[in-house]
Write an enzyme that holds these catalytic residues in place. Sequence first.
Site, PDB file in Angstrom:
ATOM      1  CB  VAL A  48      -0.971   0.035   1.209  1.00 45.96           C
ATOM      2  CG1 VAL A  48      -2.077  -0.985   1.052  1.00 45.96           C
ATOM      3  CG2 VAL A  48      -0.229  -0.141   2.526  1.00 45.96           C
ATOM      4  CE1 TYR A 132      -4.987  -1.503  13.856  1.00 42.45           C
ATOM      5  CE2 TYR A 132      -6.377  -1.685  15.809  1.00 42.45           C
ATOM      6  CZ  TYR A 132      -6.142  -1.972  14.474  1.00 42.45           C
ATOM      7  OH  TYR A 132      -7.047  -2.709  13.758  1.00 42.45           O
ATOM      8  CE  LYS A 183       2.182 -25.492  31.392  1.00 44.14           C
ATOM      9  NZ  LYS A 183       3.341 -25.588  30.465  1.00 44.14           N
ATOM     10  CE1 TYR A 198     -14.914 -19.267  14.039  1.00 46.05           C
ATOM     11  CE2 TYR A 198     -16.954 -19.260  12.787  1.00 46.05           C
ATOM     12  CZ  TYR A 198     -15.748 -19.851  13.112  1.00 46.05           C
ATOM     13  OH  TYR A 198     -15.379 -21.027  12.507  1.00 46.05           O
TER      14      TYR A 198
END
Length: 324
Positions: A48, A132, A183, A198
């Site tokens: 890009v 971000y 753990k 999802y």
Amino acid sequence: MKIAIIGGSGFVGTKLIDQLNKSIGSPIINIDKVESKKYPSITSIGNVLDRPALVRLLNGVDVVILLAAEHRDDVTPVSKYYDVNVTGMENTLYAMQENNVKRIVFTSSVAVYGLDKENPNENSPIDPFNDYGKSKLEAEKVLEQWYAEHSDWNINIVRPTVIFGEGNRGNVYNLLQQIASGKFMMIGPGTNQKSMTYVGNIVAFIQFLITTKTQGFHLHNYVDKADLSTNDLVSYTGKVLGKSIPTIRIPYWLGLLGGYGFDILAFLLRRKLAISSVRVKKFCAVTQYDSTKAMSSGFVPPYTLEQGLERMLKNEFSVSTKKN
């Protein structure tokens, strides 16, 4: 119509190509700086940040899906976020205009809202807390300004929350892996709500936008409901895998202190570590977002959130599945 996916060699892009091949059957090209492992024959190497290459590669295209982004928590220097996410948007729009392409779907992020907000929708205040989110917001503003000057274009912006699914190795995978391994260490009370997406649903939603939202400017959050707390995730993981999940709990302040310690260690070692103060904050934050607009648009998700989690857990962590 011919569809160009920019940044389609990764996890979401590969699943999106799967979806489009299955449901639409339109010609697809993938433009990415790395070759697609699954779809090398339709992949052209491009970046890009390379405007002339984009102009050449978008010739004959009807719709652009812009997935390419710099998104990790620990990118250095931070200017990379703005180079890829903002300048990349500007270059894409330039190349589209040169080729008379007037339709784009852009995957932004709920990171534009910031952390610990009360279930924000598309009209809620914007308050990104990291580079971000700030760079994604700037990219959105570039698109908004472009539409103000090009009202005949069709622009769709999607703000998904964290995306998970089979084959992904992101934050949700790392969290589920720790839980499944026994753990896992819970930082804080674990009652914070986590909105998730999802992958099978978000790629279906992008297809829905391509085929139904063909005119005008549209902005949607995307979240699979109902939200789960971190405690819910631990419980559901144990249920799907048939395990009793032991959980060590430590106070938030202690976990954050440890995160700052890892920040210092990462600086001294000049290495990126799996634990940081930013990741501790994100883990303990309420990341809950409203998706009423998307879910009342006529789109029906192919999977429930629980089905998506079950598919991923059994694919990635089930002993019986791996043996078979």
